[in-house]
Design a protein around this motif. Structure first.
Motif, PDB file in Angstrom:
ATOM      1  N   ARG A 156       2.503   9.401  -5.852  1.00  0.00           N
ATOM      2  CA  ARG A 156       3.096  10.715  -5.618  1.00  0.00           C
ATOM      3  C   ARG A 156       4.207  11.001  -6.618  1.00  0.00           C
ATOM      4  O   ARG A 156       4.341  12.122  -7.123  1.00  0.00           O
ATOM      5  N   LEU A 157       5.006   9.971  -6.923  1.00  0.00           N
ATOM      6  CA  LEU A 157       6.097  10.148  -7.888  1.00  0.00           C
ATOM      7  C   LEU A 157       5.545  10.468  -9.270  1.00  0.00           C
ATOM      8  O   LEU A 157       6.068  11.351  -9.976  1.00  0.00           O
ATOM      9  N   SER A 158       4.487   9.777  -9.659  1.00  0.00           N
ATOM     10  CA  SER A 158       3.872  10.047 -10.964  1.00  0.00           C
ATOM     11  C   SER A 158       3.354  11.474 -11.038  1.00  0.00           C
ATOM     12  O   SER A 158       3.490  12.157 -12.065  1.00  0.00           O
ATOM     13  N   GLN A 209       0.828  -1.202   0.000  1.00  0.00           N
ATOM     14  CA  GLN A 209       0.000   0.000   0.000  1.00  0.00           C
ATOM     15  C   GLN A 209       0.865   1.255   0.000  1.00  0.00           C
ATOM     16  O   GLN A 209       0.595   2.221  -0.737  1.00  0.00           O
ATOM     17  N   ARG A 210       1.930   1.246   0.800  1.00  0.00           N
ATOM     18  CA  ARG A 210       2.788   2.429   0.869  1.00  0.00           C
ATOM     19  C   ARG A 210       3.591   2.613  -0.410  1.00  0.00           C
ATOM     20  O   ARG A 210       3.824   3.738  -0.850  1.00  0.00           O
ATOM     21  N   ILE A 211       4.024   1.503  -1.008  1.00  0.00           N
ATOM     22  CA  ILE A 211       4.723   1.596  -2.287  1.00  0.00           C
ATOM     23  C   ILE A 211       3.800   2.185  -3.347  1.00  0.00           C
ATOM     24  O   ILE A 211       4.200   3.047  -4.137  1.00  0.00           O
ATOM     25  N   SER A 212       2.538   1.743  -3.353  1.00  0.00           N
ATOM     26  CA  SER A 212       1.565   2.274  -4.312  1.00  0.00           C
ATOM     27  C   SER A 212       1.346   3.761  -4.089  1.00  0.00           C
ATOM     28  O   SER A 212       1.237   4.542  -5.052  1.00  0.00           O
ATOM     29  N   GLN A 213       1.268   4.180  -2.817  1.00  0.00           N
ATOM     30  CA  GLN A 213       1.096   5.601  -2.516  1.00  0.00           C
ATOM     31  C   GLN A 213       2.308   6.411  -2.986  1.00  0.00           C
ATOM     32  O   GLN A 213       2.161   7.498  -3.552  1.00  0.00           O
ATOM     33  N   GLY A 226       4.829  19.842 -16.775  1.00  0.00           N
ATOM     34  CA  GLY A 226       3.846  20.890 -17.009  1.00  0.00           C
ATOM     35  C   GLY A 226       2.421  20.416 -17.108  1.00  0.00           C
ATOM     36  O   GLY A 226       1.541  21.185 -17.499  1.00  0.00           O
ATOM     37  N   GLU A 227       2.150  19.173 -16.728  1.00  0.00           N
ATOM     38  CA  GLU A 227       0.787  18.673 -16.852  1.00  0.00           C
ATOM     39  C   GLU A 227      -0.071  19.086 -15.661  1.00  0.00           C
ATOM     40  O   GLU A 227      -1.289  19.061 -15.728  1.00  0.00           O
ATOM     41  N   TYR A 228       0.552  19.422 -14.513  1.00  0.00           N
ATOM     42  CA  TYR A 228      -0.179  19.855 -13.338  1.00  0.00           C
ATOM     43  C   TYR A 228       0.327  21.224 -12.938  1.00  0.00           C
ATOM     44  O   TYR A 228       1.530  21.505 -13.010  1.00  0.00           O
TER      45      TYR A 228
END
Length: 219
Positions: A198-200, A190-194, A208-210
């Motif tokens: 965040r990395l993505s 779960q933490r790896i997925s979180q 510049g997408e966000y």
């Protein structure tokens, strides 16, 4: 309460047990309770060698090693039992359930009270290690394969290595399901997925997408 109540408790909790007589004759989890009562009596009366001799004989017969100094409450249900170890200063409350491969042991550096204390109605899943003079509160459930190194409050569910509380009083304290012996929550995944999410998001922001996060209170 006595050995008859212990045998009835095993019969009631194990769906494979057909009757109390079967438990008394065939179940190592019951046999070790009988021998431990004898060994513990001798231990309390300072017959240490004889007490340890009986506990070691029981270990060879049942695959369960309980130091004669351990204190065990009423209606302990040891399911299967092979590979279980209880240290000398272990204390177990009433109506507890402990599966095979569980160690209630020390850390190797403590003195005096150096093994765990379990409250009432505690369930310890298969392969779990509870180490040191930690206290496990009443009604606690610990998932299979966990390693418990610190106290756990009453009415909680804990899983993981090291074990972390995922529920208290039947309420989630982190994104995880309640204890299920077949489908335990994977806290690390779960933490790896979180972290991956965040990395993505950070990578997308760099491209510049966000828009950048605004300071708190800025319109």
């Amino acid at each position: 309460m006595g050995l008859w109540a212990d045998a009835k408790n095993i019969r009631d909790k194990d769906p494979a047990a057909r009757n109390v007589l079967e438990v008394i004759i065939l179940y190592p989890g019951f046999h070790v309770l009988v021998t431990h009562k004898i060994a513990h009596f001798l231990y309390r009366h300072h017959w240490f060698f004889l007490a340890r001799f009986i506990s070691q004989l029981s270990r060879h017969l049942t695959g369960i090693e309980i130091h004669p100094g351990a204190k065990i409450g009423h209606k302990l249900f040891i399911d299967h039992g092979m590979g279980i170890v209880f240290g000398e200063t272990t204390e177990i409350g009433d109506n507890c359930t402990i599966y095979h491969g569980v160690t209630l042991g020390g850390t190797g550096k403590d003195t005096g009270k150096r093994h765990p204390t379990l409250g009432d109605n505690v369930l310890i899943g298969a392969g779990t290690k509870v180490l040191g003079p930690v206290y496990i509160g009443d009604n606690v459930r610990v998932g299979a394969g966990s390693v418990v190194l610190k106290n756990l409050p009453a009415n909680c569910t804990a899983v993981g290595v090291p074990a972390e509380v995922v529920r208290i009083n039947n309420k989630k304290v982190c994104p995880a399901d309640d204890l299920d012996q077949q489908d335990l929550p994977d806290l690390y995944q779960q933490r790896i997925s979180q972290l991956e999410a965040r990395l993505s998001k950070l990578e997308a922001r760099l491209q510049g997408e966000y828009p950048p996060d605004r300071p708190t209170g800025e319109q």
